[in-house]
Design a protein around this motif. Structure first.
Motif, short mmCIF file in Angstrom:
data_model
loop_
_atom_site.label_atom_id
_atom_site.label_comp_id
_atom_site.label_asym_id
_atom_site.label_seq_id
_atom_site.Cartn_x
_atom_site.Cartn_y
_atom_site.Cartn_z
N ALA A 349 43.89 38.65 35.78
CA ALA A 349 43.84 39.74 36.77
C ALA A 349 42.56 40.54 36.62
O ALA A 349 41.98 41.00 37.62
CB ALA A 349 45.05 40.64 36.61
N GLY A 350 42.08 40.72 35.37
CA GLY A 350 40.84 41.46 35.16
C GLY A 350 39.65 40.79 35.83
O GLY A 350 38.81 41.45 36.43
N ARG A 351 39.57 39.47 35.74
CA ARG A 351 38.47 38.75 36.39
C ARG A 351 38.57 38.82 37.91
O ARG A 351 37.55 38.90 38.61
CB ARG A 351 38.46 37.30 35.91
CG ARG A 351 38.00 37.14 34.46
CD ARG A 351 37.86 35.70 34.05
NE ARG A 351 37.26 35.59 32.73
CZ ARG A 351 36.98 34.46 32.12
NH1 ARG A 351 37.27 33.30 32.70
NH2 ARG A 351 36.42 34.45 30.91
N VAL A 352 39.80 38.79 38.41
CA VAL A 352 39.98 38.93 39.86
C VAL A 352 39.50 40.31 40.32
O VAL A 352 38.83 40.45 41.35
CB VAL A 352 41.45 38.71 40.25
CG1 VAL A 352 41.68 39.04 41.71
CG2 VAL A 352 41.86 37.27 39.98
N TYR A 353 39.81 41.34 39.53
CA TYR A 353 39.37 42.69 39.89
C TYR A 353 37.84 42.81 39.82
O TYR A 353 37.23 43.53 40.62
CB TYR A 353 40.02 43.73 38.98
CG TYR A 353 41.32 44.27 39.52
CD1 TYR A 353 41.32 45.20 40.56
CD2 TYR A 353 42.54 43.84 39.02
CE1 TYR A 353 42.50 45.69 41.07
CE2 TYR A 353 43.73 44.33 39.52
CZ TYR A 353 43.71 45.25 40.55
OH TYR A 353 44.88 45.74 41.06
N ILE A 354 37.22 42.13 38.88
CA ILE A 354 35.75 42.15 38.82
C ILE A 354 35.19 41.54 40.10
O ILE A 354 34.23 42.08 40.69
CB ILE A 354 35.26 41.37 37.58
CG1 ILE A 354 35.63 42.13 36.30
CG2 ILE A 354 33.74 41.18 37.63
CD1 ILE A 354 35.31 41.39 35.02
N ALA A 355 35.78 40.42 40.55
CA ALA A 355 35.33 39.80 41.81
C ALA A 355 35.53 40.75 42.99
O ALA A 355 34.65 40.88 43.86
CB ALA A 355 36.10 38.51 42.03
N LYS A 356 36.65 41.46 43.02
CA LYS A 356 36.92 42.40 44.11
C LYS A 356 35.91 43.54 44.09
O LYS A 356 35.44 43.99 45.16
CB LYS A 356 38.35 42.93 44.01
CG LYS A 356 39.41 41.88 44.29
CD LYS A 356 40.80 42.32 43.86
CE LYS A 356 41.31 43.47 44.65
NZ LYS A 356 42.72 43.79 44.31
N CYS A 357 35.59 44.04 42.88
CA CYS A 357 34.61 45.13 42.79
C CYS A 357 33.25 44.68 43.33
O CYS A 357 32.59 45.40 44.10
CB CYS A 357 34.48 45.60 41.35
SG CYS A 357 35.91 46.52 40.72
N TYR A 358 32.79 43.49 42.91
CA TYR A 358 31.50 43.00 43.39
C TYR A 358 31.52 42.79 44.90
O TYR A 358 30.53 43.06 45.59
CB TYR A 358 31.14 41.69 42.68
CG TYR A 358 30.49 41.90 41.33
CD1 TYR A 358 29.31 42.63 41.21
CD2 TYR A 358 31.04 41.36 40.17
CE1 TYR A 358 28.70 42.83 39.98
CE2 TYR A 358 30.45 41.55 38.93
CZ TYR A 358 29.28 42.28 38.84
OH TYR A 358 28.68 42.48 37.63
N ARG A 359 32.65 42.32 45.41
CA ARG A 359 32.76 42.14 46.86
C ARG A 359 32.66 43.48 47.58
O ARG A 359 31.96 43.61 48.59
CB ARG A 359 34.09 41.46 47.20
CG ARG A 359 34.30 41.19 48.68
CD ARG A 359 35.76 40.87 48.95
NE ARG A 359 36.63 41.99 48.55
CZ ARG A 359 37.95 41.95 48.60
NH1 ARG A 359 38.57 40.84 48.97
NH2 ARG A 359 38.66 42.99 48.25
N ASP A 360 33.36 44.49 47.04
CA ASP A 360 33.30 45.82 47.67
C ASP A 360 31.89 46.41 47.61
O ASP A 360 31.50 47.18 48.50
CB ASP A 360 34.28 46.78 46.96
CG ASP A 360 35.73 46.37 47.19
OD1 ASP A 360 35.98 45.54 48.07
OD2 ASP A 360 36.60 46.89 46.46
N LEU A 361 31.14 46.06 46.56
CA LEU A 361 29.77 46.57 46.41
C LEU A 361 28.76 45.73 47.17
O LEU A 361 27.56 46.03 47.14
CB LEU A 361 29.40 46.62 44.92
CG LEU A 361 30.20 47.62 44.06
CD1 LEU A 361 29.90 47.43 42.58
CD2 LEU A 361 29.90 49.06 44.48
#
Length: 397
Positions: A349-361
């Motif tokens: 889940a942590g890696r998925v959230y990292i991907a989501k953060c980069y997508r949002d940025l």
């Protein structure tokens, strides 16, 4: 439309082209949807405020009732001693409680005499029991001397303490192993800790694992009432533990986790208030144990949620608090990356959230990289399964 030529045969041309008209209609439709959503949010806020008012009234009423109970208890500070025997003392309590007397000719003095006789009987019984206790204690002391070969008392305590520590160490290892297993193993671990609570309730490492087991049961249980019960009981365990072990990073961490789980069943106001408590205890956990990746992951989740608060939550927070909670996607990303740095592959889940953060940025290449890295990790928990579904949705966009 405006006339192109004057006269009876004048023709009219539209002010907007067809494409511009479609654009206007879409904007109007968007405005109408926003108005509808705003009405729903206002209605939800109104209901929440009514719920908050009802809670305040309930708390005040409960406080008043408790105050009245305390006042009544103070009137009779010395409770009467009641005997379960069938002798004269039961007659005394029958009379004093206002029940009908079985002997019509008994007078008030008779009750006094009965009471005096019951006191005398109790004194005689007490002396007899004390004599028996002295004989029993002497027998136990003799047996202890024979079994320990006159081992002194200090050495006996050391033997017992060593045995308890060894048993606790084995118990905690087994609890950790079951915690890292599937749903059935988590249930077994929870029951194992409950069965040993009486023996190790004063041990810090036992108590925070018991709270963790309550959190596990919350995750694997489907019934909403049971979920709330597990979270409440675990939170109460940690409240007691923190009174004694305020410098334990694990106690602060699992108290924050259980507060967060319990808040999922609360109103908007309660969730926002709990958010402050959650942040406070996670920060304390990081301060006390900065090498634990789970605390950084939890703080990242908090930052990400705060950065995506809806309009209603923001307005409610601004109304309730002078300084509403603030966090950015960048804050969330830094905490997720810190957890990954401390323990690579710590959480799918942590890696998925990292991907989501980069997508949002707006960094789509980095988002794609971390989506692939998240796909490499297996699914072990319900949270992992939810993260897998999120990955599929992100790929389909």
């Amino acid at each position: 439309p405006v006339p192109v030529e004057a006269g009876d045969g004048a023709t009219y041309a539209p002010l907007l082209t067809q494409g511009e008209q479609v654009d206007v209609l879409e904007r109007l439709d968007s405005v109408l949807r926003n108005i509808s959503e705003l009405r729903k949010e206002v209605e939800e806020l109104r209901n929440s405020l009514q719920h908050l008012a009802a809670e305040i009234v309930g708390e005040v009423r409960s406080h008043l009732e408790e105050t009245q109970k305390v006042t009544r208890r103070r009137r009779f500070p010395f409770p009467r001693e009641r005997s379960d025997s069938t002798g004269s003392s039961s007659i005394y309590f029958t009379a004093s409680s206002g029940a009908a007397n079985t002997d019509d000719g008994e007078s008030e003095g008779g009750y006094t005499t009965a009471n005096a006789e019951s006191d005398y009987d109790r004194e005689s019984e007490r002396e007899s029991e004390e004599g028996e206790d002295e004989v029993s204690c002497e027998t136990v002391r003799t047996a202890r001397r024979d079994s320990l070969d006159l081992v002194n008392e200090d050495e006996t305590h050391l033997i017992l303490d060593s045995s308890l520590e060894e048993g606790l160490g084995q118990l905690l290892q087994q609890a950790d192993r079951l915690h890292n297993g599937g749903e059935q193993e988590k249930r077994e671990g929870f029951q194992l800790l409950l069965n040993n609570k009486l023996a190790y309730a004063d041990q810090k490492d036992f108590l925070w694992r018991l709270a963790r087991a309550h959190s596990d049961m919350y995750e694997i249980t489907e019934d909403m009432d049971e979920k709330r019960s597990y979270a409440t009981d675990g939170k109460e365990e940690m409240e007691i533990a923190l009174q004694k072990w305020d410098q334990s990073g694990e106690c602060h961490q699992w108290y924050a986790v259980l507060c967060g789980q319990l808040s999922e069943h609360e109103s908007i106001q309660k969730r926002i208030q709990t958010g402050y408590i959650f942040k406070e205890h996670i920060d304390k956990a990081i301060e006390l144990k900065p090498e634990d990746p789970k605390s950084y992951y939890l703080l990242g989740r908090w930052c990400y949620q705060i950065s995506h608060l809806g309009w209603l939550e923001k307005k409610t927070a601004a109304a309730l608090f002078e300084a509403p909670p603030t966090a950015t996607v960048q804050d969330a990303l830094q905490n997720f990356l810190q957890a990954e740095e401390l323990s690579p592959g710590f959480s799918k889940a942590g890696r998925v959230y990292i991907a989501k953060c980069y997508r949002d940025l707006g960094n789509n290449s980095a988002a794609a990289l971390w989506m692939n890295l998240a796909s490499e990790l297996p699914v072990h928990t319900k949270e992992d399964a939810e993260s897998e579904r999120e990955l599929e949705e992100m790929r389909s966009v």
